[in-house]
Design a protein around this motif. Structure first.
Motif, PDB file in Angstrom:
ATOM      1  N   LEU A 163       9.065   8.288  12.921  1.00 36.44           N
ATOM      2  CA  LEU A 163       8.964   6.905  12.441  1.00 36.44           C
ATOM      3  C   LEU A 163       9.278   5.923  13.582  1.00 36.44           C
ATOM      4  O   LEU A 163       8.645   4.883  13.708  1.00 36.44           O
ATOM      5  CB  LEU A 163       9.949   6.685  11.287  1.00 36.44           C
ATOM      6  CG  LEU A 163       9.752   5.398  10.507  1.00 36.44           C
ATOM      7  CD1 LEU A 163       8.507   5.488   9.660  1.00 36.44           C
ATOM      8  CD2 LEU A 163      10.954   5.105   9.642  1.00 36.44           C
ATOM      9  N   GLY A 166       6.366   6.860  16.584  1.00 36.60           N
ATOM     10  CA  GLY A 166       4.995   7.231  16.246  1.00 36.60           C
ATOM     11  C   GLY A 166       4.046   6.058  16.084  1.00 36.60           C
ATOM     12  O   GLY A 166       2.905   6.090  16.522  1.00 36.60           O
ATOM     13  N   GLY A 167       4.518   5.006  15.422  1.00 37.81           N
ATOM     14  CA  GLY A 167       3.629   3.871  15.192  1.00 37.81           C
ATOM     15  C   GLY A 167       2.654   4.084  14.053  1.00 37.81           C
ATOM     16  O   GLY A 167       1.744   3.284  13.874  1.00 37.81           O
ATOM     17  N   ASN A 168       2.848   5.178  13.280  1.00 38.47           N
ATOM     18  CA  ASN A 168       2.100   5.305  12.021  1.00 38.47           C
ATOM     19  C   ASN A 168       0.587   5.229  12.167  1.00 38.47           C
ATOM     20  O   ASN A 168      -0.090   4.604  11.357  1.00 38.47           O
ATOM     21  CB  ASN A 168       2.585   4.196  11.084  1.00 38.47           C
ATOM     22  CG  ASN A 168       2.434   4.558   9.635  1.00 38.47           C
ATOM     23  OD1 ASN A 168       1.844   5.587   9.295  1.00 38.47           O
ATOM     24  ND2 ASN A 168       2.930   3.716   8.767  1.00 38.47           N
ATOM     25  N   ILE A 169       0.024   5.815  13.220  1.00 40.41           N
ATOM     26  CA  ILE A 169      -1.421   5.738  13.434  1.00 40.41           C
ATOM     27  C   ILE A 169      -2.116   6.874  12.684  1.00 40.41           C
ATOM     28  O   ILE A 169      -1.811   8.042  12.929  1.00 40.41           O
ATOM     29  CB  ILE A 169      -1.768   5.849  14.931  1.00 40.41           C
ATOM     30  CG1 ILE A 169      -0.973   4.797  15.714  1.00 40.41           C
ATOM     31  CG2 ILE A 169      -3.260   5.670  15.161  1.00 40.41           C
ATOM     32  CD1 ILE A 169      -1.009   5.008  17.205  1.00 40.41           C
ATOM     33  N   TYR A 181       6.495   8.380   2.833  1.00 40.05           N
ATOM     34  CA  TYR A 181       7.292   7.160   2.949  1.00 40.05           C
ATOM     35  C   TYR A 181       6.409   5.924   2.717  1.00 40.05           C
ATOM     36  O   TYR A 181       6.770   5.003   1.996  1.00 40.05           O
ATOM     37  CB  TYR A 181       7.898   7.165   4.340  1.00 40.05           C
ATOM     38  CG  TYR A 181       8.794   6.020   4.690  1.00 40.05           C
ATOM     39  CD1 TYR A 181      10.083   5.956   4.193  1.00 40.05           C
ATOM     40  CD2 TYR A 181       8.366   5.028   5.558  1.00 40.05           C
ATOM     41  CE1 TYR A 181      10.923   4.931   4.560  1.00 40.05           C
ATOM     42  CE2 TYR A 181       9.200   3.996   5.925  1.00 40.05           C
ATOM     43  CZ  TYR A 181      10.471   3.951   5.424  1.00 40.05           C
ATOM     44  OH  TYR A 181      11.306   2.931   5.792  1.00 40.05           O
ATOM     45  N   ASN A 182       5.212   5.932   3.313  1.00 39.86           N
ATOM     46  CA  ASN A 182       4.275   4.810   3.145  1.00 39.86           C
ATOM     47  C   ASN A 182       3.857   4.619   1.704  1.00 39.86           C
ATOM     48  O   ASN A 182       3.788   3.507   1.208  1.00 39.86           O
ATOM     49  CB  ASN A 182       2.996   5.062   3.947  1.00 39.86           C
ATOM     50  CG  ASN A 182       3.173   4.686   5.389  1.00 39.86           C
ATOM     51  OD1 ASN A 182       3.953   3.808   5.697  1.00 39.86           O
ATOM     52  ND2 ASN A 182       2.474   5.370   6.260  1.00 39.86           N
ATOM     53  N   GLU A 183       3.543   5.732   1.057  1.00 38.16           N
ATOM     54  CA  GLU A 183       3.054   5.644  -0.319  1.00 38.16           C
ATOM     55  C   GLU A 183       4.155   5.129  -1.247  1.00 38.16           C
ATOM     56  O   GLU A 183       3.889   4.358  -2.157  1.00 38.16           O
ATOM     57  CB  GLU A 183       2.542   7.006  -0.802  1.00 38.16           C
ATOM     58  CG  GLU A 183       1.355   7.555  -0.017  1.00 38.16           C
ATOM     59  CD  GLU A 183       0.129   6.665  -0.071  1.00 38.16           C
ATOM     60  OE1 GLU A 183       0.062   5.746  -0.912  1.00 38.16           O
ATOM     61  OE2 GLU A 183      -0.787   6.884   0.748  1.00 38.16           O
ATOM     62  N   VAL A 184       5.375   5.556  -0.994  1.00 39.20           N
ATOM     63  CA  VAL A 184       6.488   5.053  -1.814  1.00 39.20           C
ATOM     64  C   VAL A 184       6.614   3.545  -1.612  1.00 39.20           C
ATOM     65  O   VAL A 184       6.771   2.778  -2.551  1.00 39.20           O
ATOM     66  CB  VAL A 184       7.820   5.747  -1.443  1.00 39.20           C
ATOM     67  CG1 VAL A 184       8.986   5.089  -2.157  1.00 39.20           C
ATOM     68  CG2 VAL A 184       7.759   7.226  -1.796  1.00 39.20           C
ATOM     69  N   GLU A 185       6.496   3.140  -0.360  1.00 36.70           N
ATOM     70  CA  GLU A 185       6.619   1.726  -0.034  1.00 36.70           C
ATOM     71  C   GLU A 185       5.511   0.914  -0.700  1.00 36.70           C
ATOM     72  O   GLU A 185       5.727  -0.221  -1.122  1.00 36.70           O
ATOM     73  CB  GLU A 185       6.534   1.565   1.481  1.00 36.70           C
ATOM     74  CG  GLU A 185       6.759   0.169   1.918  1.00 36.70           C
ATOM     75  CD  GLU A 185       7.802   0.137   3.011  1.00 36.70           C
ATOM     76  OE1 GLU A 185       7.718  -0.743   3.837  1.00 36.70           O
ATOM     77  OE2 GLU A 185       8.677   0.996   3.013  1.00 36.70           O
ATOM     78  N   ALA A 186       4.321   1.476  -0.789  1.00 35.09           N
ATOM     79  CA  ALA A 186       3.196   0.775  -1.415  1.00 35.09           C
ATOM     80  C   ALA A 186       3.253   0.919  -2.934  1.00 35.09           C
ATOM     81  O   ALA A 186       2.306   0.546  -3.624  1.00 35.09           O
ATOM     82  CB  ALA A 186       1.882   1.317  -0.867  1.00 35.09           C
ATOM     83  N   LEU A 187       4.343   1.453  -3.446  1.00 32.91           N
ATOM     84  CA  LEU A 187       4.554   1.692  -4.883  1.00 32.91           C
ATOM     85  C   LEU A 187       3.498   2.618  -5.462  1.00 32.91           C
ATOM     86  O   LEU A 187       3.143   2.544  -6.624  1.00 32.91           O
ATOM     87  CB  LEU A 187       4.584   0.367  -5.661  1.00 32.91           C
ATOM     88  CG  LEU A 187       5.611  -0.658  -5.178  1.00 32.91           C
ATOM     89  CD1 LEU A 187       5.552  -1.899  -6.050  1.00 32.91           C
ATOM     90  CD2 LEU A 187       7.007  -0.074  -5.210  1.00 32.91           C
ATOM     91  N   ASN A 188       2.949   3.470  -4.584  1.00 35.88           N
ATOM     92  CA  ASN A 188       1.903   4.390  -4.984  1.00 35.88           C
ATOM     93  C   ASN A 188       2.542   5.769  -5.205  1.00 35.88           C
ATOM     94  O   ASN A 188       2.376   6.684  -4.411  1.00 35.88           O
ATOM     95  CB  ASN A 188       0.871   4.443  -3.852  1.00 35.88           C
ATOM     96  CG  ASN A 188      -0.436   4.975  -4.316  1.00 35.88           C
ATOM     97  OD1 ASN A 188      -0.551   5.449  -5.444  1.00 35.88           O
ATOM     98  ND2 ASN A 188      -1.431   4.915  -3.455  1.00 35.88           N
ATOM     99  N   TYR A 189       3.287   5.878  -6.305  1.00 37.59           N
ATOM    100  CA  TYR A 189       4.102   7.079  -6.500  1.00 37.59           C
ATOM    101  C   TYR A 189       3.276   8.344  -6.712  1.00 37.59           C
ATOM    102  O   TYR A 189       3.710   9.431  -6.368  1.00 37.59           O
ATOM    103  CB  TYR A 189       5.066   6.886  -7.684  1.00 37.59           C
ATOM    104  CG  TYR A 189       6.211   5.945  -7.387  1.00 37.59           C
ATOM    105  CD1 TYR A 189       6.232   5.195  -6.208  1.00 37.59           C
ATOM    106  CD2 TYR A 189       7.274   5.808  -8.261  1.00 37.59           C
ATOM    107  CE1 TYR A 189       7.275   4.332  -5.934  1.00 37.59           C
ATOM    108  CE2 TYR A 189       8.323   4.948  -7.992  1.00 37.59           C
ATOM    109  CZ  TYR A 189       8.319   4.204  -6.827  1.00 37.59           C
ATOM    110  OH  TYR A 189       9.358   3.360  -6.565  1.00 37.59           O
TER     111      TYR A 189
END
Lengths: 224, 252
Positions: A163, A166-169, A181-189
């Motif tokens: 994290l 990496g820069g999440n590319i 982690y991204n999906e949780v953040e986007a509320l995409n459970y």
């Protein structure tokens, strides 16, 4: 669910494990059999990634790899390599991060072998090299397996360091743990759940298989 | 054994049950953290309430609030997350926009005097940082601005994504990325002031970054109800507005 992050995690973990195995073998041998001054310091350095928070490691690696600092600049001007935000960078970081997970089991495995094994080989006129590859290693299968699996599993579970540097590319540094982690953040459970479930099942399967094999190996060595 | 038990008691904090004092816990979006520090000091001066900041990305804070995190006020980087919370019953009062954010382009390279969006296509710039456009409004605005300038396709492979505006800023400030998009409040903060070189992105190139705050239900039936409401109202006061302006936000 996009399978790319899972594939990336698999590639990262496999590469890290293979490279680290080659690096760790001589180090483990050296640590197992030689006595020298400053040995505790070397052992402490190798053990650091075990106790340091990944954020500390990630922070220092980010600074080290940054092209605006001495080391990063040197890498870029001499090797044309920029490790920050790149897959090779993640591999280098993972090697450092998983180092003790490879070295400790190997070192312990070699140390647990009876000294008579080596001595017998030497008295039969075999070189240290032959002894290592033909006598010591074949008798350390269980330790090797443990080292490989722990390293692989630990790299799959790597998150903080990736994290940070990496820069999440997508397709380059966005590994499965970061994707979750991204999906949780986007509320995409739902998507987070799918990635998490795959990781959960895969790691469980790997560990189960390894323990089965390991138990069998031990039974061969110490028959009941 | 006796000592272990004693140690456990001390470490779990059971030993020192202190009086609860008036305290408001404010979930703060990363881009607002610097201005919030000043707002907090101002509010604490005029009331005897302590303000505690929890700083993270809006998406993470929203996920935490949905799972019952003990926050009283949520100061978000956008309007979507607070609306989501309101819709799901996390708040009885509709969210209110407290400020509009300003997007800036920033580089550590102080020789880059002619910094502009179009320069990002240059070969000399190898990595461009922005906040994750899926979850961060400043990231979304950055993509819009690059599309408007017609360089998005050329810059696409250079993009690196910070998980929040804070991490994005860290990528730029450490020089790990050659340039990047962040909030004006970051480059105006005491910590970052004078570092590198930055320019405002033309505000017509992206949709206004409306930032809303919401009073959370958590605060309502506790003794914190009044101080929480006071703090929420304070965000819309003349004093607060002046502070927001100082950090590059536009307020009505």
């Amino acid at each position: 669910m996009d399978p790319e992050p899972l594939w990336l995690t698999l590639r990262l973990a496999t590469l890290t494990t293979l490279i680290l195995f080659v690096i760790a073998l001589p180090m483990a041998y050296w640590l197992a059999y030689s006595r020298f001054k400053g040995r505790s310091v070397v052992e402490a350095i190798i053990g650091m990634p075990l106790v340091l928070p990944p954020s500390v490691l990630g922070f220092y690696l980010l600074l080290a790899f940054s092209p605006s600092r001495a080391f990063g600049q040197w890498l870029e001007s001499t090797l044309g390599l920029r490790l920050v935000f790149s897959f090779p960078g993640l591999v280098v970081a993972s090697i450092i991060y998983s180092l003790p997970f490879m070295i400790y089991p190997l070192q312990a495995g070699l140390q647990s072998l009876p000294a008579s094994l080596r001595e017998a080989s030497y008295t039969l006129g075999k070189s240290a090299w032959t002894t290592f590859f033909k006598v010591l290693l074949p008798n350390s299968k269980s330790a090797i397996l443990t080292a490989l699996v722990l390293t692989f599993a630990h790299t799959v579970g790597e998150f903080g360091v990736v994290l940070m540097i990496g820069g999440n590319i997508p397709g380059v540094t966005k590994v499965a743990s970061v994707a979750i982690y991204n999906e949780v953040e986007a509320l995409n459970y739902d998507a987070a759940n799918q990635y998490a479930l795959v990781l959960f099942v895969v790691t469980f399967l790997i560990l189960s298989i390894i323990y089965t094999i390991n138990n069998r190996l031990l039974r061969v060595r110490h028959p009941a | 054994m006796k000592y272990i038990a004693l140690l456990v008691i001390v470490l779990t904090g059971l030993g020192g049950c202190t009086e609860p004092n008036k305290k408001v816990v404010v979930a703060t979006a990363a881009n607002v953290q610097y201005v919030m520090q000043e707002l907090k000091e101002e509010f604490e001066k005029e009331s005897d309430t302590e303000v505690e900041m929890v700083v993270s990305s809006s998406g993470k804070l929203t996920a935490q609030i949905r799972e019952g995190a003990p926050f009283d006020v949520f100061v978000s980087a956008d309007t979507q997350y607070p609306n989501e919370i309101h819709k799901n019953g996390g708040s009885d009062v509709a969210p209110r926009v407290y400020a509009r954010g300003t997007l800036v382009l920033w580089t550590l390279d102080s020789t880059a005097i002619d910094l502009s969006i179009n320069r990002l296509a240059d070969k000399s710039i190898r990595k461009v940082a922005l906040a994750n456009p899926r979850t961060a409004p400043y990231g979304e605005a950055a993509v819009q601005a690059m599309e408007k300038a017609g360089i998005y396709e050329q810059v696409k492979d250079k993009l690196v994504y910070g998980e929040s505006i804070a991490q994005t800023s860290q990528y730029i400030a450490s020089g790990a990325a050659d340039a990047g998009f962040t909030a004006m409040s970051v480059v105006l903060s005491p910590e970052m002031k004078g570092k590198g070189h930055w320019v405002k992105v033309d505000s017509s190139a992206y949709q206004p970054i409306e930032q809303a705050a919401v009073l959370l239900r958590h605060s309502e039936d506790s003794f914190k109800a009044q101080p929480s409401r006071d703090f929420f109202e304070f965000l819309f006061s003349g004093k607060a507005k002046a502070i927001f302006r100082k950090y590059g936000y536009s307020v009505e």
